[in-house]
Scaffold this active site. Structure first.
Site, short mmCIF file in Angstrom:
data_model
loop_
_atom_site.label_atom_id
_atom_site.label_comp_id
_atom_site.label_asym_id
_atom_site.label_seq_id
_atom_site.Cartn_x
_atom_site.Cartn_y
_atom_site.Cartn_z
N SER A 1 0.83 -1.21 0.00
CA SER A 1 0.00 0.00 0.00
C SER A 1 0.87 1.25 0.00
O SER A 1 2.08 1.19 0.23
CB SER A 1 -0.90 0.02 1.23
OG SER A 1 -0.13 0.23 2.41
N LYS A 2 0.21 2.37 -0.24
CA LYS A 2 0.91 3.66 -0.19
C LYS A 2 1.50 3.89 1.19
O LYS A 2 2.60 4.44 1.33
CB LYS A 2 -0.07 4.79 -0.55
CG LYS A 2 0.53 6.18 -0.45
CD LYS A 2 -0.50 7.24 -0.72
CE LYS A 2 0.08 8.64 -0.54
NZ LYS A 2 0.53 8.91 0.85
N ARG A 3 0.79 3.44 2.22
CA ARG A 3 1.27 3.61 3.59
C ARG A 3 2.62 2.91 3.80
O ARG A 3 3.49 3.42 4.51
CB ARG A 3 0.23 3.05 4.56
CG ARG A 3 0.49 3.38 6.03
CD ARG A 3 -0.68 2.91 6.89
NE ARG A 3 -1.92 3.57 6.51
CZ ARG A 3 -3.12 3.19 6.93
NH1 ARG A 3 -3.24 2.13 7.71
NH2 ARG A 3 -4.20 3.86 6.56
N ASP B 1 5.23 5.19 2.31
CA ASP B 1 5.46 6.36 3.16
C ASP B 1 6.29 5.98 4.39
O ASP B 1 7.19 6.72 4.80
CB ASP B 1 4.12 6.96 3.60
CG ASP B 1 3.34 7.58 2.45
OD1 ASP B 1 3.96 7.86 1.41
OD2 ASP B 1 2.12 7.76 2.59
#
Length: 501
Positions: A262-264, A267
């Protein structure tokens, strides 16, 4: 392969293109090119509530940057256009009606409140509510209403959906190119909504109709769509159409543990999950392009997530990937995303790149710092540092001393500056001044001869010499640095070090 290969990438414009979607597009592209077929892009925007402005253009720009642009899409070779589902909505009503008339679908007038009540009642009894053959003739549907009553309610403007009438007591044995025989019990499937009273189809109906009309031969998509496979195959049966072949790709997993990337994760661990930068009012999500990745490296890395050709080979050009690609060699298990391996691939492509091209890519970074340098010198500098870099963006940190004399000296390295060092450095200056051919190899030969004749230990000169020029004990071959910065600058830096240290 007997039939003409036509494969599609069909994303929804609900935001930036995730790297998992890029991998799906890539595998479709490779399969099409390997088999002399066509790769087309269709935008599936039937869910207008989730539409995000700019997402459609982003998808197209990303595929162009990556070098896997579609053969057909919006505004390009529109053989089966339109290639945007919202512009095809006039088509779907006819096919929904066809399913009603053939008995493969029915009208359902249940309100949201009524369905919520049914769900709660089931939960209270420890059961799960599934809208299917168990209850479809007990609910508010055309299966229990007369034809006249159904027509009257539609004419009155009652809200409805059209649901698929899933067959009962059937075991479907479906073939997936990657997973082999996949078995589904139709009694466990729900009657999916195909069409809404607002005139818009759901994904399932639009997807099947469009794939048929666009002559899609193979559906290559992510594993998350595997549960939809029985419905889609049954829809082809209901229409009397030949179904395409299916291949469900493994998930791209988180770097640590299971679960979809995921994008998380990006990040948290500091790596991009989108091909291009994506800006919103909430902030900016970084992209591979802006992080300094080569598109060829991104493609190569993604190709190896879930596929290999059975050898230890890892580096492939796009043409080599096309020649080697085979869906039968795609793995079933999820592929773990490795950020370090991702960077390793970029390093391989950076090292292979022409020094002159890398110098051109480095130039804007120097211009921002107000540094002017001729391309020949910059190309030489790049050749000396690129082996240690993963990205062009790292070049400045690795080469700043070529352009700017050090103003500070590394504290640990200063321990190499002894009491006798200034005298040795002054003697070194005399040696350097006498050299006419100021090339790396010649300077090294003369300096080492001087140390040998005078029985000077190598470390007593070389480490303070490097510290004088660089400000730390780092950088490429010392005499290559000396050649690039030149005699006057080299001597000036040694004199400066003597005065400060």
């Amino acid at each position: 392969m007997s039939k003409q290969v036509r494969v599609r990438f069909a994303p929804s414009p609900t935001g930036p293109l995730h790297i998992g979607g890029v991998r799906t597009a890539l595998f479709n592209y490779l399969f099409a090119k390997k088999n002399g077929g066509t790769f087309f892009l269709r935008i599936e925007d039937t869910d207008q509530n989730r539409f995000v402005p700019g997402a459609e253009a982003y998808i197209m720009e990303a595929l162009e940057w990556l070098g896997i642009a579609p053969d057909e899409t919006i505004g390009k070779n529109e053989k089966f256009g339109p290639y945007k589902q919202s512009e095809r909505k006039h088509l779907y009503q006819e096919y929904a009606d066809q399913l009603i008339n053939s008995g493969w679908a029915y009208y359902a007038f249940d309100t949201a409140d009524a369905l919520d009540a049914h769900r709660k009642e089931h939960e209270e009894n420890g059961k799960t509510f599934i809208y299917n053959h168990h209850n479809r003739e007990k609910l508010d549907t055309s299966l229990v209403l007369s034809t006249e009553e159904t027509a009257k309610r539609i004419a009155n403007g009652d809200a409805y959906v059209i649901r698929f009438k899933t067959p009962v007591d059937e075991t479907l044995h479906l073939q997936d190119i990657i997973r082999g025989d996949v078995k589904f019990d139709t009694n466990l499937l729900d009657d999916k909504v195909l069409f809404k009273s607002d005139g818009m189809p759901t994904y399932h109906l639009a997807n099947i109709v469009d794939d048929h009309l666009m002559e899609t031969s193979h559906v290559i998509r992510g594993e998350e769509w595997l549960p939809s496979m029985p419905l889609h195959v049954l829809l082809y049966r209901a229409f009397g159409w030949e179904a395409p072949e299916f291949a469900h790709l493994p998930l791209i997993l988180k770097p640590i543990g299971n679960g979809k990337l995921s994008k998380r994760d990006g990040d948290k661990l500091g790596f991009p999950v989108f091909p291009l930068e994506w800006k919103t009012d909430e902030g900016t999500s970084s992209g591979y392009k802006e992080n300094g990745f080569f598109p060829e490296a991104v493609i190569n890395f993604l190709a190896m997530l879930g596929w290999n050709d059975g050898t230890d080979k890892e580096l492939y050009s796009l043409d080599e990937l096309i020649a080697s690609f085979d869906l039968n060699r795609v793995h079933k298990a999820g592929a773990k995303f490795d950020p370090d391996k991702n960077k390793w691939f970029n390093h391989q492509y950076l090292v292979q790149a022409a020094d002159a091209d890398l110098a051109i890519a480095y130039s804007p970074i120097l211009e921002e710092k107000g540094i002017e340098v001729n391309q020949e010198k910059l190309t030489k500098i790049v050749s000396l540092i690129k082996e240690r870099a993963h990205f062009v963006t790292e070049f400045w940190e690795m080469s700043d001393f070529f352009f700017v004399a050090p103003t500070e000296y590394d504290a640990k390295a200063k321990k190499n500056w002894k009491e006798e060092t200034p005298l040795l450095m002054q003697q070194l200056i005399v040696v350097l001044e006498s050299i006419e051919d100021f090339s790396s190899m010649n300077i090294e030969t003369i300096v080492k001869e001087w140390m040998t004749v005078n029985e000077i230990v190598m470390g007593k000169v070389m480490q303070p010499f490097r510290l004088s020029l660089v400000g730390a004990l780092k950088g490429p071959h010392l005499f290559d640095i000396v050649e690039v910065i030149g005699k006057d600058e080299t001597i000036a830096r040694i004199n400066k070090a003597i005065s400060i240290l």
